[in-house]
Design a protein around this motif. Sequence first.
Motif, PDB file in Angstrom:
ATOM      1  N   LEU A  42       0.839  -1.187   0.000  1.00  0.00           N
ATOM      2  CA  LEU A  42       0.000   0.000   0.000  1.00  0.00           C
ATOM      3  C   LEU A  42       0.879   1.245   0.000  1.00  0.00           C
ATOM      4  CD1 LEU A  42      -2.811  -1.003   2.519  1.00  0.00           C
ATOM      5  CD2 LEU A  42      -2.938  -0.918   0.027  1.00  0.00           C
ATOM      6  N   GLU A  43       0.657   2.101  -0.970  1.00  0.00           N
ATOM      7  CA  GLU A  43       1.434   3.331  -1.088  1.00  0.00           C
ATOM      8  C   GLU A  43       1.168   4.236   0.111  1.00  0.00           C
ATOM      9  OE1 GLU A  43       2.034   7.057  -4.168  1.00  0.00           O
ATOM     10  OE2 GLU A  43       0.269   5.794  -4.354  1.00  0.00           O
ATOM     11  N   GLY A  44       2.228   4.830   0.638  1.00  0.00           N
ATOM     12  CA  GLY A  44       2.090   5.757   1.752  1.00  0.00           C
ATOM     13  C   GLY A  44       1.965   5.101   3.109  1.00  0.00           C
ATOM     14  N   VAL A  45       2.134   3.776   3.163  1.00  0.00           N
ATOM     15  CA  VAL A  45       1.981   3.036   4.423  1.00  0.00           C
ATOM     16  C   VAL A  45       3.241   2.204   4.667  1.00  0.00           C
ATOM     17  CG1 VAL A  45       0.653   1.238   5.607  1.00  0.00           C
ATOM     18  CG2 VAL A  45      -0.521   2.907   4.181  1.00  0.00           C
ATOM     19  N   ALA A  46       3.771   2.279   5.875  1.00  0.00           N
ATOM     20  CA  ALA A  46       4.868   1.391   6.275  1.00  0.00           C
ATOM     21  C   ALA A  46       4.213   0.106   6.768  1.00  0.00           C
ATOM     22  CB  ALA A  46       5.698   2.030   7.379  1.00  0.00           C
ATOM     23  N   PRO A  47       4.367  -1.008   6.051  1.00  0.00           N
ATOM     24  CA  PRO A  47       3.690  -2.246   6.443  1.00  0.00           C
ATOM     25  C   PRO A  47       4.070  -2.681   7.854  1.00  0.00           C
ATOM     26  CG  PRO A  47       4.641  -2.468   4.249  1.00  0.00           C
ATOM     27  CD  PRO A  47       5.158  -1.183   4.825  1.00  0.00           C
ATOM     28  N   THR A  48       3.068  -3.169   8.579  1.00  0.00           N
ATOM     29  CA  THR A  48       3.278  -3.694   9.926  1.00  0.00           C
ATOM     30  C   THR A  48       3.453  -5.200   9.814  1.00  0.00           C
ATOM     31  OG1 THR A  48       1.853  -1.964  10.821  1.00  0.00           O
ATOM     32  CG2 THR A  48       2.295  -3.842  12.248  1.00  0.00           C
ATOM     33  N   SER A  49       4.640  -5.688  10.098  1.00  0.00           N
ATOM     34  CA  SER A  49       4.953  -7.102   9.998  1.00  0.00           C
ATOM     35  C   SER A  49       4.053  -7.910  10.920  1.00  0.00           C
ATOM     36  CB  SER A  49       6.418  -7.326  10.361  1.00  0.00           C
ATOM     37  OG  SER A  49       6.710  -8.691  10.409  1.00  0.00           O
ATOM     38  N   ALA A  50       3.637  -9.080  10.466  1.00  0.00           N
ATOM     39  CA  ALA A  50       2.731  -9.928  11.251  1.00  0.00           C
ATOM     40  C   ALA A  50       3.383 -10.432  12.537  1.00  0.00           C
ATOM     41  CB  ALA A  50       2.256 -11.107  10.408  1.00  0.00           C
ATOM     42  N   ASP A  51       4.715 -10.493  12.586  1.00  0.00           N
ATOM     43  CA  ASP A  51       5.369 -10.995  13.798  1.00  0.00           C
ATOM     44  C   ASP A  51       5.819  -9.872  14.735  1.00  0.00           C
ATOM     45  OD1 ASP A  51       7.393 -10.038  12.219  1.00  0.00           O
ATOM     46  OD2 ASP A  51       8.629 -11.838  12.319  1.00  0.00           O
TER      47      ASP A  51
ATOM     48  N   GLY B  63      -4.646   3.317  13.409  1.00  0.00           N
ATOM     49  CA  GLY B  63      -3.435   3.106  14.205  1.00  0.00           C
ATOM     50  C   GLY B  63      -2.774   1.762  13.984  1.00  0.00           C
ATOM     51  N   TRP B  64      -3.187   1.019  12.963  1.00  0.00           N
ATOM     52  CA  TRP B  64      -2.614  -0.300  12.701  1.00  0.00           C
ATOM     53  C   TRP B  64      -1.340  -0.231  11.860  1.00  0.00           C
ATOM     54  CZ3 TRP B  64      -4.056  -3.524  16.055  1.00  0.00           C
ATOM     55  CH2 TRP B  64      -5.375  -3.609  16.489  1.00  0.00           C
ATOM     56  N   ALA B  65      -1.045   0.917  11.266  1.00  0.00           N
ATOM     57  CA  ALA B  65       0.171   1.092  10.477  1.00  0.00           C
ATOM     58  C   ALA B  65       0.594   2.553  10.582  1.00  0.00           C
ATOM     59  CB  ALA B  65      -0.058   0.698   9.022  1.00  0.00           C
ATOM     60  N   LYS B  66       1.844   2.812  10.272  1.00  0.00           N
ATOM     61  CA  LYS B  66       2.375   4.180  10.284  1.00  0.00           C
ATOM     62  C   LYS B  66       2.414   4.715   8.854  1.00  0.00           C
ATOM     63  CE  LYS B  66       4.908   4.077  14.531  1.00  0.00           C
ATOM     64  NZ  LYS B  66       3.878   4.705  15.303  1.00  0.00           N
ATOM     65  N   ALA B  67       2.203   6.028   8.738  1.00  0.00           N
ATOM     66  CA  ALA B  67       2.292   6.682   7.432  1.00  0.00           C
ATOM     67  C   ALA B  67       3.747   6.712   6.990  1.00  0.00           C
ATOM     68  CB  ALA B  67       1.725   8.092   7.502  1.00  0.00           C
ATOM     69  N   GLU B  68       3.937   6.565   5.700  1.00  0.00           N
ATOM     70  CA  GLU B  68       5.272   6.620   5.112  1.00  0.00           C
ATOM     71  C   GLU B  68       5.234   7.720   4.060  1.00  0.00           C
ATOM     72  OE1 GLU B  68       7.918   2.943   4.264  1.00  0.00           O
ATOM     73  OE2 GLU B  68       6.721   3.310   2.476  1.00  0.00           O
ATOM     74  N   GLY B  69       5.846   8.842   4.332  1.00  0.00           N
ATOM     75  CA  GLY B  69       5.759   9.972   3.421  1.00  0.00           C
ATOM     76  C   GLY B  69       4.595  10.876   3.796  1.00  0.00           C
ATOM     77  N   ALA B  70       4.224  11.758   2.877  1.00  0.00           N
ATOM     78  CA  ALA B  70       3.223  12.791   3.174  1.00  0.00           C
ATOM     79  C   ALA B  70       1.796  12.373   2.843  1.00  0.00           C
ATOM     80  CB  ALA B  70       3.566  14.055   2.383  1.00  0.00           C
ATOM     81  N   LEU B  71       1.595  11.260   2.141  1.00  0.00           N
ATOM     82  CA  LEU B  71       0.261  10.894   1.659  1.00  0.00           C
ATOM     83  C   LEU B  71      -0.763  10.774   2.782  1.00  0.00           C
ATOM     84  CD1 LEU B  71      -1.445  10.196  -0.814  1.00  0.00           C
ATOM     85  CD2 LEU B  71      -0.705   7.834  -0.554  1.00  0.00           C
ATOM     86  N   TYR B  72      -0.408  10.105   3.868  1.00  0.00           N
ATOM     87  CA  TYR B  72      -1.339   9.900   4.976  1.00  0.00           C
ATOM     88  C   TYR B  72      -0.830  10.539   6.279  1.00  0.00           C
ATOM     89  CZ  TYR B  72      -3.227   6.438   1.771  1.00  0.00           C
ATOM     90  OH  TYR B  72      -3.756   5.812   0.674  1.00  0.00           O
ATOM     91  N   ALA B  73       0.055  11.503   6.175  1.00  0.00           N
ATOM     92  CA  ALA B  73       0.630  12.136   7.382  1.00  0.00           C
ATOM     93  C   ALA B  73      -0.461  12.782   8.230  1.00  0.00           C
ATOM     94  CB  ALA B  73       1.674  13.162   6.979  1.00  0.00           C
TER      95      ALA B  73
END
Length: 146
Positions: free
Chosen positions: A61-70, A131-141
């Motif tokens: 997903l663009e603009g999202v830092a993926p949250t690893s399952a582990d 709150g399940w993932a962090k924004a990466e870049g300005a798209l979802y800041a």
Amino acid sequence: MRPQRSDALRARPRLPRMLACLLLLAAGLVPAMAQPAPTIIHLASFPAAGTIAADDRTLRLEGVAPTSADLQCGAGAEAWPCGTMARAALQRFVRRRAVSCEAQAEAAESPAAARCSVAGADMGRWLVEQGWAKAEGALYAEAEEK
């Protein structure tokens, strides 16, 4: 045989209309078929919150830092499986509905970045707002600040 005057007058109004259509297409004012159709994923799976797998393709997903399952959040006795819960929350949000993704044209990295939605709701925005993932870049800041 020479065309009659009435035939020539009837044919003349078509030329300006055709020229106008060509000019609008050339100027990009009429949506052309240049944009690729979005990819529809009917049975998506989620290796992580922010990553979509379907068939032989993986999208991020663009603009999202993926949250690893582990991923574990907290420390010691306060630790909890936030990565597994984030992935489960995304699965519940999608509920086996079709996912529509528009991959970015210059996707050289793997997995390719894409903007995806389910039932018209932006999946990346939802993950960050919940709150399940962090924004990466300005798209979802701005969504992360809520």
